[in-house]
Design a protein around this motif. Structure first.
Motif, PDB file in Angstrom:
ATOM      1  N   SER A  14       0.815  -1.205   0.000  1.00 46.36           N
ATOM      2  CA  SER A  14       0.000   0.000   0.000  1.00 46.36           C
ATOM      3  C   SER A  14       0.853   1.261   0.000  1.00 46.36           C
ATOM      4  N   HIS A  15       0.187   2.390  -0.168  1.00 41.34           N
ATOM      5  CA  HIS A  15       0.837   3.685  -0.052  1.00 41.34           C
ATOM      6  C   HIS A  15       0.952   4.056   1.431  1.00 41.34           C
ATOM      7  N   ASP A  16       1.450   5.239   1.695  1.00 38.76           N
ATOM      8  CA  ASP A  16       1.732   5.625   3.076  1.00 38.76           C
ATOM      9  C   ASP A  16       0.475   5.896   3.906  1.00 38.76           C
ATOM     10  N   GLU A  17      -0.588   6.373   3.263  1.00 40.71           N
ATOM     11  CA  GLU A  17      -1.760   6.747   4.046  1.00 40.71           C
ATOM     12  C   GLU A  17      -2.508   5.509   4.549  1.00 40.71           C
ATOM     13  N   LEU A  18      -3.076   5.644   5.727  1.00 39.31           N
ATOM     14  CA  LEU A  18      -3.832   4.556   6.329  1.00 39.31           C
ATOM     15  C   LEU A  18      -5.222   4.505   5.710  1.00 39.31           C
ATOM     16  N   LYS A  19      -5.571   3.382   5.128  1.00 39.01           N
ATOM     17  CA  LYS A  19      -6.879   3.235   4.503  1.00 39.01           C
ATOM     18  C   LYS A  19      -7.875   2.647   5.496  1.00 39.01           C
ATOM     19  N   CYS A  21      -9.918   0.159   5.183  1.00 36.45           N
ATOM     20  CA  CYS A  21     -10.069  -1.298   5.181  1.00 36.45           C
ATOM     21  C   CYS A  21      -8.745  -1.945   4.780  1.00 36.45           C
ATOM     22  N   ALA A  22      -8.402  -3.062   5.414  1.00 35.84           N
ATOM     23  CA  ALA A  22      -7.179  -3.803   5.087  1.00 35.84           C
ATOM     24  C   ALA A  22      -7.545  -5.101   4.373  1.00 35.84           C
ATOM     25  N   LEU A  23      -6.757  -5.454   3.372  1.00 39.40           N
ATOM     26  CA  LEU A  23      -6.956  -6.700   2.639  1.00 39.40           C
ATOM     27  C   LEU A  23      -5.748  -7.598   2.843  1.00 39.40           C
ATOM     28  N   TYR A  24      -6.014  -8.875   3.133  1.00 37.34           N
ATOM     29  CA  TYR A  24      -4.955  -9.852   3.348  1.00 37.34           C
ATOM     30  C   TYR A  24      -5.105 -10.968   2.317  1.00 37.34           C
ATOM     31  N   ALA A  25      -4.032 -11.209   1.552  1.00 39.21           N
ATOM     32  CA  ALA A  25      -4.080 -12.154   0.437  1.00 39.21           C
ATOM     33  C   ALA A  25      -3.207 -13.373   0.722  1.00 39.21           C
ATOM     34  N   PHE A  26      -3.803 -14.553   0.619  1.00 40.91           N
ATOM     35  CA  PHE A  26      -3.128 -15.817   0.875  1.00 40.91           C
ATOM     36  C   PHE A  26      -2.781 -16.479  -0.464  1.00 40.91           C
ATOM     37  N   PRO A  27      -1.503 -16.770  -0.728  1.00 37.08           N
ATOM     38  CA  PRO A  27      -1.118 -17.357  -2.010  1.00 37.08           C
ATOM     39  C   PRO A  27      -1.379 -18.864  -2.063  1.00 37.08           C
ATOM     40  N   CYS A  40      -1.967  -7.637  -5.080  1.00 36.05           N
ATOM     41  CA  CYS A  40      -1.948  -6.676  -3.977  1.00 36.05           C
ATOM     42  C   CYS A  40      -1.630  -5.270  -4.481  1.00 36.05           C
ATOM     43  N   LEU A  41      -0.715  -5.163  -5.423  1.00 33.18           N
ATOM     44  CA  LEU A  41      -0.366  -3.862  -5.976  1.00 33.18           C
ATOM     45  C   LEU A  41      -1.556  -3.245  -6.703  1.00 33.18           C
ATOM     46  N   GLU A  42      -2.322  -4.080  -7.407  1.00 28.89           N
ATOM     47  CA  GLU A  42      -3.486  -3.575  -8.129  1.00 28.89           C
ATOM     48  C   GLU A  42      -4.586  -3.112  -7.173  1.00 28.89           C
ATOM     49  N   LEU A  43      -4.678  -3.730  -6.007  1.00 23.22           N
ATOM     50  CA  LEU A  43      -5.736  -3.402  -5.048  1.00 23.22           C
ATOM     51  C   LEU A  43      -5.315  -2.349  -4.035  1.00 23.22           C
ATOM     52  N   ALA A  44      -4.046  -1.930  -4.099  1.00 24.61           N
ATOM     53  CA  ALA A  44      -3.523  -1.021  -3.074  1.00 24.61           C
ATOM     54  C   ALA A  44      -4.110   0.373  -3.136  1.00 24.61           C
ATOM     55  N   ASP A  45      -4.792   0.722  -4.243  1.00 25.20           N
ATOM     56  CA  ASP A  45      -5.431   2.039  -4.297  1.00 25.20           C
ATOM     57  C   ASP A  45      -6.743   2.055  -3.536  1.00 25.20           C
ATOM     58  N   THR A  46      -7.273   0.873  -3.229  1.00 27.18           N
ATOM     59  CA  THR A  46      -8.561   0.759  -2.540  1.00 27.18           C
ATOM     60  C   THR A  46      -8.403   0.291  -1.096  1.00 27.18           C
ATOM     61  N   TYR A  47      -7.450  -0.600  -0.869  1.00 30.16           N
ATOM     62  CA  TYR A  47      -7.243  -1.192   0.456  1.00 30.16           C
ATOM     63  C   TYR A  47      -5.788  -1.053   0.878  1.00 30.16           C
ATOM     64  N   ASP A  48      -5.545  -1.146   2.180  1.00 29.45           N
ATOM     65  CA  ASP A  48      -4.206  -1.459   2.648  1.00 29.45           C
ATOM     66  C   ASP A  48      -4.024  -2.942   2.344  1.00 29.45           C
ATOM     67  N   ALA A  49      -3.263  -3.256   1.313  1.00 27.83           N
ATOM     68  CA  ALA A  49      -3.173  -4.625   0.814  1.00 27.83           C
ATOM     69  C   ALA A  49      -1.900  -5.299   1.307  1.00 27.83           C
ATOM     70  N   PHE A  50      -2.061  -6.481   1.880  1.00 23.54           N
ATOM     71  CA  PHE A  50      -0.935  -7.214   2.446  1.00 23.54           C
ATOM     72  C   PHE A  50      -0.932  -8.655   1.928  1.00 23.54           C
ATOM     73  N   ALA A  51       0.216  -9.098   1.466  1.00 22.71           N
ATOM     74  CA  ALA A  51       0.405 -10.506   1.116  1.00 22.71           C
ATOM     75  C   ALA A  51       0.793 -11.267   2.378  1.00 22.71           C
ATOM     76  N   VAL A  52       0.228 -12.446   2.540  1.00 25.56           N
ATOM     77  CA  VAL A  52       0.510 -13.266   3.720  1.00 25.56           C
ATOM     78  C   VAL A  52       1.706 -14.168   3.419  1.00 25.56           C
ATOM     79  N   ARG A  53       2.721 -14.110   4.281  1.00 26.49           N
ATOM     80  CA  ARG A  53       3.903 -14.966   4.130  1.00 26.49           C
ATOM     81  C   ARG A  53       3.867 -16.033   5.226  1.00 26.49           C
ATOM     82  N   GLU A 240      -7.471  -7.581 -14.231  1.00 28.29           N
ATOM     83  CA  GLU A 240      -8.860  -8.002 -14.397  1.00 28.29           C
ATOM     84  C   GLU A 240      -9.431  -8.558 -13.084  1.00 28.29           C
ATOM     85  N   LEU A 241      -8.606  -9.327 -12.371  1.00 27.85           N
ATOM     86  CA  LEU A 241      -9.062  -9.903 -11.101  1.00 27.85           C
ATOM     87  C   LEU A 241      -9.318  -8.804 -10.078  1.00 27.85           C
ATOM     88  N   ALA A 242      -8.422  -7.847  -9.984  1.00 30.12           N
ATOM     89  CA  ALA A 242      -8.593  -6.751  -9.033  1.00 30.12           C
ATOM     90  C   ALA A 242      -9.841  -5.944  -9.345  1.00 30.12           C
TER      91      ALA A 242
END
Length: 252
Positions: A14-19, A21-27, A40-53, A240-242
């Motif tokens: 995500s960008h620096d600002e706090l959004k 809603c947060a999104l967590y993506a499981f690969p 996650c990069l495509e969705l980062a304009d809408t959510y604080d997007a995080f990939a789960v490791r 397309e998915l985002a």
């Protein structure tokens, strides 16, 4: 990232600002942040997007792998609650990650879960498949290729396989044992959250009917989306998915 909360479990896009809603993506099985980062990069304009490791891959290669779904879901849910800082969350899972996302959703207050989004994976408990995680390497990796988790060209790279096979086997044990138990029990506990299930029209690894079966796993609104592309939608068609996920959640 959009939060100052640090965690080895989550990598922000995500960008620096706090959004709001947060999104967590499981690969998918055996994968790390790299596999899910394009989405996650495509969705980062809408959510604080995080990939789960998960443990056992990338920077967590030395961490013990998780092979029991209940244990893993408990840990992820606790980490996620702390990390989200009270904000509503969207849980997204791709392929085997869908099962983990669903189990995490079961452990959270439905009020906090804005939506569960899954792609390219049969609804847990909807079909029986004998476990393959304990097979010898050639047979096991043949199944992994068939399932769409591993390009067949990598089978000749023994050095790389030595690195990625432990996480693959762990994830297969995690999901196969979990889903077989659900199937044999004959009952799956639904979640009370809106659910979106996504299927690639050219995905030959899972039938569309198995994706639609996710409808039985929620008591909230359900929507199925069919998109161009094959099995690996987050990497091959992230734009397309985002867009489809964003639109579906906006419509509620």
């Amino acid at each position: 990232m959009g939060t100052n909360t640090k965690s080895r479990w989550f990598v922000g896009a995500s960008h620096d600002e706090l959004k709001e809603c947060a999104l967590y993506a499981f690969p998918h099985a055996g994968a790390g942040v790299t596999a899910i980062r394009p989405l996650c990069l495509e969705l980062a304009d809408t959510y604080d997007a995080f990939a789960v490791r998960l443990p056992g891959r990338e920077s967590r290669l030395e961490d013990p792998v998780e092979t029991v779904m209940a244990d893993l879901a408990d840990k992820v849910a606790a980490e996620l609650l702390r990390h989200a800082q009270g904000r509503p969350v969207v849980l997204y899972g791709h392929c085997a990650g869908s099962a983990i996302a669903y189990e995490v959703a079961r452990r959270l207050d439905p009020v906090l879960v804005r939506a569960l989004v899954v792609s390219s994976h049969p609804a847990p408990g909807s079909l029986r498949r004998e476990p393959t995680w304990g097979l010898p390497r050639p047979e096991f990796l043949k199944q992994v290729v068939t399932d769409g988790y591993l390009p067949s060209v990598l089978l000749a790279n023994e050095e790389l396989l030595d690195i990625i096979e432990p996480a693959l086997r762990a994830d297969y044990e995690l999901v196969e044992d979990y889903e077989l138990a659900l199937y044999e029990a004959g009952a799956v506990e639904p979640v009370a959250v809106p659910t979106v299930a996504v299927h690639g029209r050219d995905d030959h690894t899972v039938e569309a009917a198995r994706i639609e079966a996710w409808a039985a796993l929620t008591t909230g609104p359900f929507r199925m989306l069919s998109l161009p592309g094959g099995h690996d939608l987050p990497s091959s068609h992230p734009v397309e998915l985002a867009a489809a996920v964003r639109e579906a959640l906006a419509e509620g």
